[in-house]
Structures are given as C-alpha cells and as structure tokens.
Design a protein around this motif. Structure first.
Motif, PDB file in Angstrom:
ATOM      1  N   MET A   1       0.763  -0.975  -0.143  1.00 12.64           N
ATOM      2  CA  MET A   1      -0.140   0.106  -0.052  1.00 12.64           C
ATOM      3  C   MET A   1       0.895   1.440  -0.052  1.00 12.64           C
ATOM      4  O   MET A   1       0.502   2.094  -0.500  1.00 12.64           O
ATOM      5  CB  MET A   1      -0.876  -0.016   1.330  1.00 12.64           C
ATOM      6  CG  MET A   1      -2.076   1.083   1.286  1.00 12.64           C
ATOM      7  SD  MET A   1      -3.162   0.950   2.711  1.00 12.64           S
ATOM      8  CE  MET A   1      -3.611  -0.568   2.823  1.00 12.64           C
ATOM      9  N   LEU A   2       2.085   1.347   0.788  1.00 11.47           N
ATOM     10  CA  LEU A   2       2.827   2.236   0.715  1.00 11.47           C
ATOM     11  C   LEU A   2       3.487   2.388  -0.707  1.00 11.47           C
ATOM     12  O   LEU A   2       3.692   3.574  -1.108  1.00 11.47           O
ATOM     13  CB  LEU A   2       4.068   2.133   1.908  1.00 11.47           C
ATOM     14  CG  LEU A   2       4.885   3.363   2.107  1.00 11.47           C
ATOM     15  CD1 LEU A   2       4.183   4.595   2.460  1.00 11.47           C
ATOM     16  CD2 LEU A   2       5.989   2.774   3.088  1.00 11.47           C
ATOM     17  N   LYS A   3       3.883   1.531  -1.602  1.00 11.83           N
ATOM     18  CA  LYS A   3       4.572   1.573  -2.636  1.00 11.83           C
ATOM     19  C   LYS A   3       3.064   2.344  -3.533  1.00 11.83           C
ATOM     20  O   LYS A   3       3.548   2.968  -4.553  1.00 11.83           O
ATOM     21  CB  LYS A   3       4.424   0.053  -3.255  1.00 11.83           C
ATOM     22  CG  LYS A   3       4.982   0.048  -4.740  1.00 11.83           C
ATOM     23  CD  LYS A   3       5.424  -1.548  -5.197  1.00 11.83           C
ATOM     24  CE  LYS A   3       4.514  -2.523  -4.591  1.00 11.83           C
ATOM     25  NZ  LYS A   3       4.967  -3.701  -5.150  1.00 11.83           N
ATOM     26  N   TRP A   4       2.131   2.023  -3.492  1.00 12.82           N
ATOM     27  CA  TRP A   4       0.936   2.673  -4.187  1.00 12.82           C
ATOM     28  C   TRP A   4       0.893   4.299  -3.943  1.00 12.82           C
ATOM     29  O   TRP A   4       0.840   5.238  -4.686  1.00 12.82           O
ATOM     30  CB  TRP A   4      -0.374   2.207  -4.309  1.00 12.82           C
ATOM     31  CG  TRP A   4      -0.392   1.101  -4.976  1.00 12.82           C
ATOM     32  CD1 TRP A   4      -0.569  -0.241  -4.517  1.00 12.82           C
ATOM     33  CD2 TRP A   4      -0.478   0.813  -6.330  1.00 12.82           C
ATOM     34  NE1 TRP A   4      -0.541  -1.355  -5.600  1.00 12.82           N
ATOM     35  CE2 TRP A   4      -0.757  -0.463  -6.543  1.00 12.82           C
ATOM     36  CE3 TRP A   4      -0.782   1.753  -7.520  1.00 12.82           C
ATOM     37  CZ2 TRP A   4      -1.051  -1.018  -7.990  1.00 12.82           C
ATOM     38  CZ3 TRP A   4      -0.880   1.140  -8.798  1.00 12.82           C
ATOM     39  CH2 TRP A   4      -1.028  -0.232  -9.038  1.00 12.82           C
ATOM     40  N   ALA A   5       1.321   4.475  -2.460  1.00 13.78           N
ATOM     41  CA  ALA A   5       1.055   5.949  -2.081  1.00 13.78           C
ATOM     42  C   ALA A   5       2.229   6.733  -2.791  1.00 13.78           C
ATOM     43  O   ALA A   5       2.252   7.709  -3.418  1.00 13.78           O
ATOM     44  CB  ALA A   5       1.233   5.999  -0.715  1.00 13.78           C
ATOM     45  N   LEU A   6       3.724   6.018  -2.849  1.00 10.47           N
ATOM     46  CA  LEU A   6       4.769   6.806  -3.297  1.00 10.47           C
ATOM     47  C   LEU A   6       4.596   6.679  -4.843  1.00 10.47           C
ATOM     48  O   LEU A   6       4.926   7.690  -5.464  1.00 10.47           O
ATOM     49  CB  LEU A   6       6.029   5.687  -3.224  1.00 10.47           C
ATOM     50  CG  LEU A   6       6.294   5.860  -1.670  1.00 10.47           C
ATOM     51  CD1 LEU A   6       7.439   5.133  -1.556  1.00 10.47           C
ATOM     52  CD2 LEU A   6       6.810   7.250  -1.240  1.00 10.47           C
ATOM     53  N   LYS A  32      -2.125  10.944  -0.541  1.00  7.22           N
ATOM     54  CA  LYS A  32      -2.328  11.277   0.891  1.00  7.22           C
ATOM     55  C   LYS A  32      -3.154  10.336   1.400  1.00  7.22           C
ATOM     56  O   LYS A  32      -2.838   9.834   2.754  1.00  7.22           O
ATOM     57  CB  LYS A  32      -2.797  12.540   0.862  1.00  7.22           C
ATOM     58  CG  LYS A  32      -1.811  13.749   0.621  1.00  7.22           C
ATOM     59  CD  LYS A  32      -2.651  15.148   0.914  1.00  7.22           C
ATOM     60  CE  LYS A  32      -1.555  16.333   0.344  1.00  7.22           C
ATOM     61  NZ  LYS A  32      -2.482  17.568   0.291  1.00  7.22           N
ATOM     62  N   PHE A  35      -1.578   7.024   2.051  1.00  4.30           N
ATOM     63  CA  PHE A  35      -0.388   6.884   3.068  1.00  4.30           C
ATOM     64  C   PHE A  35      -1.086   6.960   4.546  1.00  4.30           C
ATOM     65  O   PHE A  35      -0.498   6.339   5.475  1.00  4.30           O
ATOM     66  CB  PHE A  35       0.400   8.268   2.757  1.00  4.30           C
ATOM     67  CG  PHE A  35       1.566   8.403   3.849  1.00  4.30           C
ATOM     68  CD1 PHE A  35       2.667   7.505   3.795  1.00  4.30           C
ATOM     69  CD2 PHE A  35       1.549   9.247   5.031  1.00  4.30           C
ATOM     70  CE1 PHE A  35       3.407   7.542   5.026  1.00  4.30           C
ATOM     71  CE2 PHE A  35       2.406   9.524   5.844  1.00  4.30           C
ATOM     72  CZ  PHE A  35       3.436   8.576   5.782  1.00  4.30           C
ATOM     73  N   PHE A  38      -2.394   3.516   5.095  1.00  2.00           N
ATOM     74  CA  PHE A  38      -1.234   2.657   5.544  1.00  2.00           C
ATOM     75  C   PHE A  38      -0.613   3.066   7.070  1.00  2.00           C
ATOM     76  O   PHE A  38      -0.468   2.041   7.656  1.00  2.00           O
ATOM     77  CB  PHE A  38      -0.256   3.005   4.525  1.00  2.00           C
ATOM     78  CG  PHE A  38       1.159   2.388   5.027  1.00  2.00           C
ATOM     79  CD1 PHE A  38       1.434   0.892   4.997  1.00  2.00           C
ATOM     80  CD2 PHE A  38       2.434   3.011   5.722  1.00  2.00           C
ATOM     81  CE1 PHE A  38       2.509   0.463   5.161  1.00  2.00           C
ATOM     82  CE2 PHE A  38       3.428   2.767   6.047  1.00  2.00           C
ATOM     83  CZ  PHE A  38       3.559   1.101   5.759  1.00  2.00           C
ATOM     84  N   LEU A  39      -0.591   4.411   7.272  1.00  2.00           N
ATOM     85  CA  LEU A  39      -0.175   4.483   8.588  1.00  2.00           C
ATOM     86  C   LEU A  39      -0.965   4.223   9.920  1.00  2.00           C
ATOM     87  O   LEU A  39      -0.629   3.688  10.774  1.00  2.00           O
ATOM     88  CB  LEU A  39       0.011   6.264   8.766  1.00  2.00           C
ATOM     89  CG  LEU A  39       0.951   6.823   9.754  1.00  2.00           C
ATOM     90  CD1 LEU A  39       2.389   6.354   9.929  1.00  2.00           C
ATOM     91  CD2 LEU A  39       0.886   8.331   9.811  1.00  2.00           C
ATOM     92  N   PHE A  42      -0.980   0.333  10.069  1.00  2.00           N
ATOM     93  CA  PHE A  42       0.399   0.209  10.762  1.00  2.00           C
ATOM     94  C   PHE A  42       0.531   0.044  11.913  1.00  2.00           C
ATOM     95  O   PHE A  42       0.753  -0.502  12.914  1.00  2.00           O
ATOM     96  CB  PHE A  42       1.691   0.903  10.014  1.00  2.00           C
ATOM     97  CG  PHE A  42       3.035   0.752  10.642  1.00  2.00           C
ATOM     98  CD1 PHE A  42       3.754  -0.299  10.531  1.00  2.00           C
ATOM     99  CD2 PHE A  42       3.508   1.642  11.522  1.00  2.00           C
ATOM    100  CE1 PHE A  42       4.889  -0.711  11.123  1.00  2.00           C
ATOM    101  CE2 PHE A  42       4.864   1.475  12.228  1.00  2.00           C
ATOM    102  CZ  PHE A  42       5.382   0.301  12.052  1.00  2.00           C
TER     103      PHE A  42
END
Length: 58
Positions: A1-6, A32, A35, A38-39, A42
């Motif tokens: 998911m973080l990969k998609w945000a980046l 945004k 991210f 994801f946060l 996490f």
C-alpha cells in the motif's frame, strides 16, 4: 500500500512539472489518502502486537 502511495506521489510530481494541475491534485490526494490509511493500519497492527493479542499469528 505504501508503494501505491509513493507511485501516486511521483505521478503528482511529474504531472505538476508538465502543467497538468488537475491530474497532479488528484494524484496527490490519492497519495495522501493511501499514506494515511497505511499509517493507521501500521499503528493498529503494532499496537495489537505489543499487547500480545495474537492478531498476527496464524
């Protein structure tokens, strides 16, 4: 998911450089959102692991 945000953040930067401000704003908004999602996930998983609830165990 973080990969998609980046990924969407990079799309927003490239679109902004080329002057596509509408696409850049949309991609930045998606980045945004992903991210933050994801946060939150996490933090929840780390909190459950610290409490020893066993949510991570199979």
């Amino acid at each position: 998911m973080l990969k998609w945000a980046l990924f969407f953040a990079v799309i927003a930067l490239v679109a902004g450089l080329f002057g596509f401000t509408g696409i850049a704003a949309s991609a930045a908004g998606i980045a945004k959102f992903l991210f933050v999602l994801f946060l939150v996930l996490f933090i929840v998983v780390v909190g459950l692991a610290l409490l020893g609830i066993g949510a991570i165990k199979k």
